[in-house]
Design a protein around this motif. Structure first.
Motif, PDB file in Angstrom:
ATOM      1  N   LYS A   1       0.848  -1.196   0.000  1.00 13.53           N
ATOM      2  CA  LYS A   1       0.000   0.000   0.000  1.00 13.53           C
ATOM      3  C   LYS A   1       0.886   1.249   0.000  1.00 13.53           C
ATOM      4  O   LYS A   1       2.097   1.179   0.169  1.00 13.53           O
ATOM      5  CB  LYS A   1      -0.917   0.009   1.231  1.00 13.53           C
ATOM      6  N   THR A   2       0.231   2.387  -0.177  1.00  8.24           N
ATOM      7  CA  THR A   2       0.957   3.657  -0.147  1.00  8.24           C
ATOM      8  C   THR A   2       1.260   4.056   1.298  1.00  8.24           C
ATOM      9  O   THR A   2       0.625   3.567   2.237  1.00  8.24           O
ATOM     10  CB  THR A   2       0.123   4.778  -0.788  1.00  8.24           C
ATOM     11  N   LEU A   3       2.230   4.932   1.456  1.00  6.48           N
ATOM     12  CA  LEU A   3       2.488   5.554   2.750  1.00  6.48           C
ATOM     13  C   LEU A   3       1.679   6.850   2.819  1.00  6.48           C
ATOM     14  O   LEU A   3       1.755   7.681   1.915  1.00  6.48           O
ATOM     15  CB  LEU A   3       3.969   5.876   2.919  1.00  6.48           C
ATOM     16  N   ILE A   4       0.904   6.989   3.885  1.00  7.42           N
ATOM     17  CA  ILE A   4       0.144   8.225   4.108  1.00  7.42           C
ATOM     18  C   ILE A   4       0.544   8.780   5.464  1.00  7.42           C
ATOM     19  O   ILE A   4       0.526   8.063   6.468  1.00  7.42           O
ATOM     20  CB  ILE A   4      -1.381   7.982   4.077  1.00  7.42           C
ATOM     21  N   PHE A   5       0.937  10.046   5.472  1.00  2.00           N
ATOM     22  CA  PHE A   5       1.248  10.680   6.760  1.00  2.00           C
ATOM     23  C   PHE A   5       0.821  12.141   6.731  1.00  2.00           C
ATOM     24  O   PHE A   5       0.677  12.752   5.674  1.00  2.00           O
ATOM     25  CB  PHE A   5       2.740  10.563   7.097  1.00  2.00           C
ATOM     26  N   LYS A   6       0.593  12.654   7.935  1.00  2.00           N
ATOM     27  CA  LYS A   6       0.275  14.071   8.113  1.00  2.00           C
ATOM     28  C   LYS A   6       1.396  14.711   8.908  1.00  2.00           C
ATOM     29  O   LYS A   6       1.883  14.139   9.883  1.00  2.00           O
ATOM     30  CB  LYS A   6      -1.064  14.252   8.831  1.00  2.00           C
ATOM     31  N   ALA A   7       1.798  15.890   8.476  1.00  2.00           N
ATOM     32  CA  ALA A   7       2.845  16.639   9.175  1.00  2.00           C
ATOM     33  C   ALA A   7       2.278  17.969   9.644  1.00  2.00           C
ATOM     34  O   ALA A   7       1.725  18.730   8.840  1.00  2.00           O
ATOM     35  CB  ALA A   7       4.036  16.871   8.254  1.00  2.00           C
ATOM     36  N   THR A   8       2.339  18.191  10.952  1.00  2.00           N
ATOM     37  CA  THR A   8       1.967  19.502  11.492  1.00  2.00           C
ATOM     38  C   THR A   8       3.186  20.404  11.384  1.00  2.00           C
ATOM     39  O   THR A   8       4.238  20.123  11.964  1.00  2.00           O
ATOM     40  CB  THR A   8       1.528  19.388  12.957  1.00  2.00           C
ATOM     41  N   VAL A   9       3.040  21.486  10.606  1.00  3.55           N
ATOM     42  CA  VAL A   9       4.199  22.298  10.227  1.00  3.55           C
ATOM     43  C   VAL A   9       3.987  23.761  10.622  1.00  3.55           C
ATOM     44  O   VAL A   9       2.924  24.333  10.379  1.00  3.55           O
ATOM     45  CB  VAL A   9       4.444  22.218   8.697  1.00  3.55           C
ATOM     46  N   THR A  10       5.025  24.340  11.234  1.00  2.00           N
ATOM     47  CA  THR A  10       5.053  25.788  11.465  1.00  2.00           C
ATOM     48  C   THR A  10       5.782  26.424  10.296  1.00  2.00           C
ATOM     49  O   THR A  10       6.906  26.018   9.968  1.00  2.00           O
ATOM     50  CB  THR A  10       5.778  26.129  12.779  1.00  2.00           C
ATOM     51  N   VAL A  11       5.152  27.407   9.669  1.00  2.00           N
ATOM     52  CA  VAL A  11       5.712  28.006   8.462  1.00  2.00           C
ATOM     53  C   VAL A  11       6.060  29.466   8.684  1.00  2.00           C
ATOM     54  O   VAL A  11       5.626  30.098   9.652  1.00  2.00           O
ATOM     55  CB  VAL A  11       4.731  27.882   7.272  1.00  2.00           C
ATOM     56  N   LYS A  12       6.864  29.982   7.760  1.00  5.51           N
ATOM     57  CA  LYS A  12       7.231  31.396   7.798  1.00  5.51           C
ATOM     58  C   LYS A  12       5.962  32.243   7.729  1.00  5.51           C
ATOM     59  O   LYS A  12       5.082  31.993   6.915  1.00  5.51           O
ATOM     60  CB  LYS A  12       8.158  31.737   6.623  1.00  5.51           C
ATOM     61  N   PRO A  13       5.828  33.263   8.588  1.00  4.86           N
ATOM     62  CA  PRO A  13       4.588  34.041   8.640  1.00  4.86           C
ATOM     63  C   PRO A  13       4.411  34.970   7.443  1.00  4.86           C
ATOM     64  O   PRO A  13       5.382  35.364   6.791  1.00  4.86           O
ATOM     65  CB  PRO A  13       4.745  34.846   9.926  1.00  4.86           C
ATOM     66  N   GLU A  14       3.173  35.302   7.173  1.00  3.88           N
ATOM     67  CA  GLU A  14       2.863  36.286   6.144  1.00  3.88           C
ATOM     68  C   GLU A  14       3.009  37.693   6.727  1.00  3.88           C
ATOM     69  O   GLU A  14       2.714  37.931   7.894  1.00  3.88           O
ATOM     70  CB  GLU A  14       1.444  36.083   5.626  1.00  3.88           C
ATOM     71  N   VAL A  15       3.478  38.619   5.909  1.00  2.71           N
ATOM     72  CA  VAL A  15       3.708  39.992   6.349  1.00  2.71           C
ATOM     73  C   VAL A  15       2.740  40.923   5.638  1.00  2.71           C
ATOM     74  O   VAL A  15       2.601  40.875   4.412  1.00  2.71           O
ATOM     75  CB  VAL A  15       5.157  40.434   6.048  1.00  2.71           C
TER      76      VAL A  15
ATOM     77  N   GLU B   1       2.699  44.539   9.812  1.00  8.72           N
ATOM     78  CA  GLU B   1       2.029  43.609  10.726  1.00  8.72           C
ATOM     79  C   GLU B   1       2.502  42.193  10.418  1.00  8.72           C
ATOM     80  O   GLU B   1       2.420  41.733   9.278  1.00  8.72           O
ATOM     81  CB  GLU B   1       0.506  43.693  10.553  1.00  8.72           C
ATOM     82  N   VAL B   2       3.009  41.522  11.453  1.00  4.04           N
ATOM     83  CA  VAL B   2       3.477  40.146  11.278  1.00  4.04           C
ATOM     84  C   VAL B   2       3.467  39.448  12.638  1.00  4.04           C
ATOM     85  O   VAL B   2       3.894  40.023  13.643  1.00  4.04           O
ATOM     86  CB  VAL B   2       4.891  40.091  10.648  1.00  4.04           C
ATOM     87  N   GLU B   3       2.946  38.240  12.649  1.00  5.92           N
ATOM     88  CA  GLU B   3       2.915  37.442  13.875  1.00  5.92           C
ATOM     89  C   GLU B   3       4.033  36.403  13.770  1.00  5.92           C
ATOM     90  O   GLU B   3       3.947  35.447  13.007  1.00  5.92           O
ATOM     91  CB  GLU B   3       1.558  36.756  14.027  1.00  5.92           C
TER      92      GLU B   3
ATOM     93  N   ASP C   1      16.346  41.722  21.001  1.00  2.00           N
ATOM     94  CA  ASP C   1      17.062  42.041  19.759  1.00  2.00           C
ATOM     95  C   ASP C   1      16.827  40.968  18.703  1.00  2.00           C
ATOM     96  O   ASP C   1      16.757  41.265  17.506  1.00  2.00           O
ATOM     97  CB  ASP C   1      18.561  42.178  20.030  1.00  2.00           C
ATOM     98  N   ALA C   2      16.714  39.711  19.160  1.00  2.00           N
ATOM     99  CA  ALA C   2      16.466  38.607  18.220  1.00  2.00           C
ATOM    100  C   ALA C   2      15.112  38.785  17.539  1.00  2.00           C
ATOM    101  O   ALA C   2      14.989  38.623  16.320  1.00  2.00           O
ATOM    102  CB  ALA C   2      16.514  37.267  18.945  1.00  2.00           C
ATOM    103  N   GLU C   3      14.100  39.159  18.313  1.00  2.00           N
ATOM    104  CA  GLU C   3      12.766  39.369  17.737  1.00  2.00           C
ATOM    105  C   GLU C   3      12.786  40.528  16.738  1.00  2.00           C
ATOM    106  O   GLU C   3      12.187  40.444  15.652  1.00  2.00           O
ATOM    107  CB  GLU C   3      11.750  39.643  18.840  1.00  2.00           C
ATOM    108  N   LYS C   4      13.485  41.619  17.078  1.00  2.00           N
ATOM    109  CA  LYS C   4      13.577  42.767  16.171  1.00  2.00           C
ATOM    110  C   LYS C   4      14.267  42.371  14.869  1.00  2.00           C
ATOM    111  O   LYS C   4      13.846  42.777  13.785  1.00  2.00           O
ATOM    112  CB  LYS C   4      14.346  43.901  16.846  1.00  2.00           C
ATOM    113  N   LYS C   5      15.324  41.540  14.981  1.00  2.00           N
ATOM    114  CA  LYS C   5      16.064  41.130  13.785  1.00  2.00           C
ATOM    115  C   LYS C   5      15.213  40.245  12.894  1.00  2.00           C
ATOM    116  O   LYS C   5      15.190  40.416  11.667  1.00  2.00           O
ATOM    117  CB  LYS C   5      17.343  40.396  14.190  1.00  2.00           C
ATOM    118  N   VAL C   6      14.494  39.296  13.505  1.00  2.00           N
ATOM    119  CA  VAL C   6      13.634  38.414  12.712  1.00  2.00           C
ATOM    120  C   VAL C   6      12.542  39.220  12.019  1.00  2.00           C
ATOM    121  O   VAL C   6      12.272  39.031  10.828  1.00  2.00           O
ATOM    122  CB  VAL C   6      13.001  37.322  13.611  1.00  2.00           C
ATOM    123  N   ARG C   7      11.918  40.134  12.755  1.00  2.00           N
ATOM    124  CA  ARG C   7      10.868  40.985  12.173  1.00  2.00           C
ATOM    125  C   ARG C   7      11.421  41.799  11.004  1.00  2.00           C
ATOM    126  O   ARG C   7      10.812  41.863   9.935  1.00  2.00           O
ATOM    127  CB  ARG C   7      10.297  41.908  13.249  1.00  2.00           C
ATOM    128  N   ALA C   8      12.586  42.414  11.211  1.00  2.00           N
ATOM    129  CA  ALA C   8      13.189  43.238  10.156  1.00  2.00           C
ATOM    130  C   ALA C   8      13.479  42.415   8.908  1.00  2.00           C
ATOM    131  O   ALA C   8      13.184  42.842   7.785  1.00  2.00           O
ATOM    132  CB  ALA C   8      14.472  43.882  10.669  1.00  2.00           C
TER     133      ALA C   8
END
Length: 430
Positions: free
Chosen positions: A102-116, A300-302, A351-358
């Motif tokens: 049979k085929t392999l079926i799996f689900k992956a819960t993924v955190t992705v880069k946010p929309e800006v 605006e970005v979360e 500072d890390a949060e500011k850098k990621v946001r920028a």
């Protein structure tokens, strides 16, 4: 292979993947070739057990984990490309189907880069800041040069002064009980460096050679050793040696010793010129940083917490590397300052949060403006890298290709072009 993506939260979703049957067959075959080498079956040499007998004795299920290890990374990567998502964390995998035939079926819960959602980024204004090179700044720079040429000399008599380097023995105790790391002999300390607990170095000023003194201090409330945090301590200190920096005179002879100039006035003029060049670069950097910060604030970005944690960890690693250049490590730094790794991470987090946001906002602006590095931009970057590393350009190209670093270079160039755009459309443009 089939893949589908469904967002369940702002930056999280479910990636559903179904491979074809042949992919499962191939993975099971590879798994069998790996496992059979370790199996002992009477009458057969290792690696020679027939597949049918293996499955009869151990079950095909015994191959599933190895088959998954082979198949999952490939299937996941292909599904990510097909659905055009950008994961920023390791996925949580849930296997829904894995059976022979049979085929392999799996689900992956993924955190992705946010929309800006971009705000205003054109016509921004940066507050004025004075970058004038003063006569005092020139004198300070000359004084620094003077200190660099100074010679440490042993003080035969006299008391400790701020800036002296002393050799001491010390033994610390809290409520009369010695504590780990609180004792040392023949320890070199620069007075005024802030290396020790606040108040320690100040109380050494005025001590004479051979003096013994009880220095009373209080550990910081946030000290990394919980048993010592906020507690008063006594250090028994004995002073063995004082060394003091003997400075040369600032005159024409000094100028001839430290430069190609014959007079102090020529050295001053050259120092002022270099400080002005430095000030121009600092002004440019200030404007660019302020514009990026304002554009980031207007958007605006979360941001997923994992992106901030990752950037914080990178900052900590960079800080540890900087310490290593000074012959220190994070453990020694914690002992001297009372800040452990977790406290440092908390300090870096903002500072890390500011850098990621920028970075996210700059990327979004670049896409909105269709900014892409040209072939000429890439060629110039390669030439700059070659010059910095004193290597041939073609050698750098081969190195970049071998390391797969071209996309990273393109990303950096996109960011530079984006910041150039912010400057060109700002109210501060020339």
């Amino acid at each position: 292979m089939k893949a589908s993506w469904e967002k369940t939260e702002k930056n999280t979703g479910i990636l559903t993947v179904e491979t074809d049957e042949q992919a499962v067959v191939d993975a099971l075959n590879q798994a069998f070739k790996k496992v059979v080498k370790k199996v002992n079956v009477p009458g057969f040499r290792k690696g020679k057990v027939p597949r049918s007998l293996f499955e009869q004795r151990f079950g095909v299920e015994s191959l599933y984990q190895d088959a998954l290890d082979i198949l999952l990374p490939v299937a996941y990567e292909e599904a990510v490309k097909e659905t055009e998502i950008f994961p920023v964390d390791r996925p949580e995998i849930d296997i829904e189907q894995l059976e022979k035939g049979k085929t392999l079926i799996f689900k992956a819960t993924v955190t992705v880069k946010p929309e800006v959602t971009l705000g205003e980024y054109k016509g921004l204004e940066v507050p004025e800041k004075d970058f004038t090179v003063t006569a005092e700044a020139v004198e300070e720079e000359l004084t620094n040069m003077q200190k660099q040429q100074g010679q440490l000399e042993v003080v035969e008599s006299g008391a400790v002064e701020n800036g002296d380097r002393v050799i001491i023995d010390f033994a610390g105790s809290v409520e009369g009980v010695a504590f780990e790391g609180g004792t040392a002999e023949q320890y070199t300390l620069e007075i005024g460096s802030g290396s020790f607990i606040p108040g320690f170095e100040d109380q050494m000023i005025g001590m004479n050679l051979g003096d013994e003194k009880d220095i009373e201090v209080t550990f910081p409330e946030e000290y990394h050793v919980e048993d010592l945090a906020g507690k008063p301590a006594v250090f028994k200190v004995k002073l063995h040696e004082i060394k003091r920096l003997n400075l040369p005179e600032l005159d024409d002879e000094f100028a001839q010793d430290v430069s190609e100039f014959d007079t102090l006035e020529e050295l001053k003029a050259d120092t002022e010129k270099k400080l002005q060049e430095k000030a121009e670069k600092e002004k440019e950097s200030y404007i660019r940083n302020e514009l990026v910060e304002k554009a980031a604030q207007n958007a605006e970005v979360e941001i997923p917490e994992v992106m901030i944690e990752s950037e914080t960890e990178q900052m900590l690693n960079q800080f540890a590397q900087q310490l290593s250049y000074q012959g220190l490590n994070l453990e020694m730094y914690a002992q001297f300052t009372g800040q452990d790794q977790e406290q440092l991470k908390e300090q870096f987090k903002g500072d890390a949060e500011k850098k990621v946001r920028a970075n996210l906002v700059l990327e979004a602006i670049g896409k909105a403006e269709n900014l892409e590095p040209s072939t000429e931009d890439i060629d110039q970057e390669m030439e700059d890298m070659a010059q910095q590393m004193s290597r041939d350009v073609e050698e750098i190209r081969k190195l970049v290709d071998a390391q797969g670093a071209l996309e990273s270079i393109k990303d950096q160039l996109r960011m530079k072009k984006t910041i150039d755009l912010l400057v060109s459309v700002s109210q501060n443009k020339a």
